[in-house]
Design a protein around this motif. Structure first.
Motif, short mmCIF file in Angstrom:
data_model
loop_
_atom_site.label_atom_id
_atom_site.label_comp_id
_atom_site.label_asym_id
_atom_site.label_seq_id
_atom_site.Cartn_x
_atom_site.Cartn_y
_atom_site.Cartn_z
N ASP A 197 0.83 -1.20 0.00
CA ASP A 197 0.00 0.00 0.00
C ASP A 197 0.87 1.26 0.00
O ASP A 197 0.56 2.24 -0.69
CB ASP A 197 -0.94 0.01 1.22
N GLU A 198 1.95 1.23 0.78
CA GLU A 198 2.85 2.39 0.84
C GLU A 198 3.53 2.62 -0.51
O GLU A 198 3.65 3.77 -0.98
CB GLU A 198 3.91 2.18 1.93
N LEU A 199 3.97 1.54 -1.15
CA LEU A 199 4.64 1.66 -2.45
C LEU A 199 3.67 2.16 -3.51
O LEU A 199 4.02 3.03 -4.32
CB LEU A 199 5.22 0.31 -2.85
N VAL A 200 2.46 1.63 -3.52
CA VAL A 200 1.45 2.06 -4.49
C VAL A 200 1.14 3.55 -4.31
O VAL A 200 0.96 4.28 -5.30
CB VAL A 200 0.17 1.21 -4.35
N ALA A 201 1.10 4.01 -3.07
CA ALA A 201 0.86 5.44 -2.81
C ALA A 201 2.00 6.30 -3.36
O ALA A 201 1.77 7.37 -3.94
CB ALA A 201 0.69 5.67 -1.31
N LYS A 202 3.23 5.84 -3.18
CA LYS A 202 4.39 6.58 -3.71
C LYS A 202 4.36 6.63 -5.23
O LYS A 202 4.69 7.65 -5.85
CB LYS A 202 5.69 5.91 -3.24
N LEU A 203 3.95 5.52 -5.85
CA LEU A 203 3.85 5.49 -7.31
C LEU A 203 2.73 6.39 -7.80
O LEU A 203 2.83 7.02 -8.85
CB LEU A 203 3.63 4.05 -7.79
N GLY A 204 1.67 6.49 -7.03
CA GLY A 204 0.59 7.41 -7.36
C GLY A 204 1.05 8.85 -7.33
O GLY A 204 0.69 9.66 -8.20
N ALA A 205 1.87 9.18 -6.32
CA ALA A 205 2.42 10.53 -6.23
C ALA A 205 3.37 10.81 -7.39
O ALA A 205 3.38 11.93 -7.94
CB ALA A 205 3.17 10.69 -4.89
N LEU A 206 4.14 9.81 -7.79
CA LEU A 206 5.06 9.98 -8.93
C LEU A 206 4.27 10.21 -10.22
O LEU A 206 4.64 11.06 -11.05
CB LEU A 206 5.94 8.73 -9.07
N ASP A 207 3.18 9.48 -10.38
CA ASP A 207 2.31 9.67 -11.54
C ASP A 207 1.80 11.11 -11.60
O ASP A 207 1.79 11.74 -12.67
CB ASP A 207 1.14 8.69 -11.46
N THR A 208 1.41 11.65 -10.46
CA THR A 208 0.93 13.03 -10.41
C THR A 208 2.03 14.01 -10.79
O THR A 208 1.79 15.00 -11.51
CB THR A 208 0.40 13.36 -9.00
N GLU A 209 3.25 13.76 -10.32
CA GLU A 209 4.39 14.61 -10.68
C GLU A 209 4.62 14.64 -12.18
O GLU A 209 4.85 15.70 -12.77
CB GLU A 209 5.66 14.12 -9.97
#
Length: 330
Positions: A197-209
């Motif tokens: 869940d933590e990794l998926v959240a970080k990848l979601g933030a990267l997608d937004t960037e």
């Protein structure tokens, strides 16, 4: 091994048997405890993007090895007998089918029970060099996508395997890897779920960037030696033009070079990208012929001391900055 024979009293023998049975019961709860001396789940990853997922999700509960050592071009990997043996001893094998033919063959012969094919965890697609479907490859030029006259030479349908360069698709794979580790090692399932869940959240933030960072650019077209960025280009509304196709070492035809020279003027291209694991000769030749600059766009197939970051996230953010600079972010 030399065995010293001696008599053991009946009571002591019964106690030893009971103790061994208890230990076996404790170990049998996880595949890792049964298969690893330190009680960790042994995970064999085919190359860096798979290794990174296993490390981020497994953390202290896994011992991760990789078949593709740093600095080795994954597409050309040959498996050694020692690696084949290591593969067969793993609790979990994590790979991406069609990217590395030698790995596909070794995995099929390994006999490992828990095999995770990342290609089944997201949808693979066929990508051409870009959205410019009218840009033909030219005579003698290897094609790059079955749907538009190009062939990636990956899989029966010519799917592009470079899914990890799209943070959204990489997150889908992460969820599947997390579920596989939970199943293989149920005693630590809660930790694997939390880490996933933590990794998926970080990848979601990267997608937004990436989405915000590439929203307004002077150009949408980028030229790269390695056609690895089809998913990234599609996700963020860009057009990838590959010089050599999927194989970064292959030589482009004169017709393709001429075509790219014309394209660079037409689409206001400022930069030719090359990568750290392959020669920059072709990129520099094209840049010299067209008056363009060169820069790095890393397909993240391995991390070395030449990489523009220490891990997936750092290198992806370096890629974003390089794309912003090359495309003229407004």
């Amino acid at each position: 091994m030399n065995v010293r024979r001696r008599l053991i009293p009946t009571a002591a023998l019964a106690g030893a048997v009971a103790l061994a049975a208890t230990a076996l019961t404790a170990c049998s709860g996880t595949a890792g405890a049964a298969g690893s001396k330190d009680g960790k789940l042994d995970v064999m990853a085919s190359f860096y993007p798979m290794q990174f997922l296993a490390e981020q999700i497994g953390k202290d509960h896994v011992k991760v090895d990789t078949l593709t050592k740093p600095g080795v071009e994954p597409h050309d990997l040959e498996i050694t007998p020692k690696q084949t043996a290591q593969l067969g001893e793993a609790d979990v094998v994590l790979y991406l089918k069609t990217l590395q033919p030698a790995v596909d063959k070794a995995v099929a012969q390994s006999g490992v029970k828990n095999i995770v094919d990342a290609a089944t965890l997201t949808k693979l697609e066929v990508h051409g060099t870009s959205g410019h479907d009218d840009h033909a490859a030219g005579e003698g030029q290897p094609a790059e996508g079955a749907a538009d006259g190009h062939d990636h030479s990956h899989g029966e349908a010519g799917e592009d395997p470079h899914v990890w360069l799209d943070p959204v698709k990489y997150a889908e794979i992460a969820k599947g890897v997390g579920a596989a580790l939970e199943k293989s090692d149920p005693d630590h399932a809660a930790d694997y779920k939390k880490n996933t869940d933590e990794l998926v959240a970080k990848l979601g933030a990267l997608d937004t960037e990436f989405k915000d960072g590439l929203k307004n650019t002077a150009s949408k077209t980028f030229i790269t030696t390695h056609s690895a960025f089809g998913y990234l280009a599609e996700r963020y509304g860009l057009d990838q033009e590959g010089i050599s196709g999927v194989d970064p070492e292959s030589e482009p035809s004169p017709a393709r070079m001429k075509e790219l020279q014309a394209l660079s003027k037409q689409d206001n291209v400022s930069t030719v990208f090359f990568e750290t694991l392959a020669s920059d000769k072709t990129a520099k030749t094209l840049a010299a012929d067209t008056g363009l600059k060169t820069d790095v766009l890393d397909p993240l197939e391995g991390i070395t001391d030449k990489s523009q970051g220490a891990d997936y996230f750092e290198v992806m953010r370096a890629n974003l900055k390089n794309l912003q600079k090359a495309l003229g972010t407004k």
